[in-house]
Write a protein that holds these residues in place. Structure first.
Motif, PDB file in Angstrom:
ATOM      1  N   ARG A 132       0.844  -1.208   0.000  1.00 27.88           N
ATOM      2  CA  ARG A 132       0.000   0.000   0.000  1.00 27.88           C
ATOM      3  C   ARG A 132       0.874   1.251   0.000  1.00 27.88           C
ATOM      4  O   ARG A 132       0.644   2.193  -0.762  1.00 27.88           O
ATOM      5  N   ALA A 133       1.881   1.255   0.872  1.00 34.06           N
ATOM      6  CA  ALA A 133       2.787   2.407   0.945  1.00 34.06           C
ATOM      7  C   ALA A 133       3.535   2.582  -0.373  1.00 34.06           C
ATOM      8  O   ALA A 133       3.742   3.713  -0.833  1.00 34.06           O
ATOM      9  N   GLY A 134       3.922   1.480  -0.981  1.00 35.41           N
ATOM     10  CA  GLY A 134       4.603   1.544  -2.276  1.00 35.41           C
ATOM     11  C   GLY A 134       3.725   2.134  -3.361  1.00 35.41           C
ATOM     12  O   GLY A 134       4.185   2.895  -4.207  1.00 35.41           O
ATOM     13  N   GLN A 135       2.443   1.784  -3.319  1.00 38.35           N
ATOM     14  CA  GLN A 135       1.519   2.360  -4.296  1.00 38.35           C
ATOM     15  C   GLN A 135       1.369   3.862  -4.083  1.00 38.35           C
ATOM     16  O   GLN A 135       1.343   4.630  -5.042  1.00 38.35           O
ATOM     17  N   ILE A 136       1.302   4.285  -2.824  1.00 37.08           N
ATOM     18  CA  ILE A 136       1.202   5.721  -2.529  1.00 37.08           C
ATOM     19  C   ILE A 136       2.481   6.430  -2.966  1.00 37.08           C
ATOM     20  O   ILE A 136       2.436   7.507  -3.564  1.00 37.08           O
TER      21      ILE A 136
END
Length: 148
Positions: A132-136
């Motif tokens: 999720r953090a990588g997508q953000i």
């Protein structure tokens, strides 16, 4: 044209300042993410999908809110990716599996040993949080398009 030996966008034919420009504005990442979403979703109208994708990017930029930028996958998609790499179904990934899964998601910048990386294992919840953090973070790449 294909087959005539002419490749107008071939890397060997572009001057260095073009690569600098594309890199500064993260154009390759933008189009890689657009293509990944296109392939993942396979919309009936791909041109409309791409136009909507660019509008989302612009909206995220204009509001300086990277979380509004288009995400390629849902949490269910992220979990499916985890399960695809958890070949032993033990609920964790090795460091190599984690790295491969993140790259498959189009996430090129990520913490290789995040909090929750214990004894060489990435647990499911840690993977989901990092993905999720990588997508953000990938979406934040669109901040390069902010008006100056």
């Amino acid at each position: 044209m294909e087959g005539d030996g002419h490749n107008p966008l071939g890397k060997n034919e572009l001057p260095p300042h073009i690569y600098q420009y594309l890199g500064e504005h993260r154009i390759e990442q933008l189009f890689a993410n657009a293509m990944a979403g296109l392939v993942d979703k396979r919309p009936a109208d791909p041109k409309k999908y791409l136009a909507d994708f660019m509008r989302q990017v612009k909206s995220a930029r204009d509001e300086v809110r990277p979380e509004l930028a288009p995400r390629i996958g849902t949490d269910a998609d992220l979990l499916s990716m985890f399960e695809a790499f958890d070949v032993t179904s033990k609920g964790f990934l090795t460091g190599q599996q984690y790295e491969a899964a993140m790259k498959n998601l189009g996430i090129s910048v990520f913490d290789e040993q995040p909090y929750g990386f214990v004894n060489g294992k990435i647990m499911r919840e840690t993977f989901l949080e990092e993905a999720r953090a990588g997508q953000i973070a990938t979406a934040a790449a669109y901040s390069a398009f902010q008006k100056k």
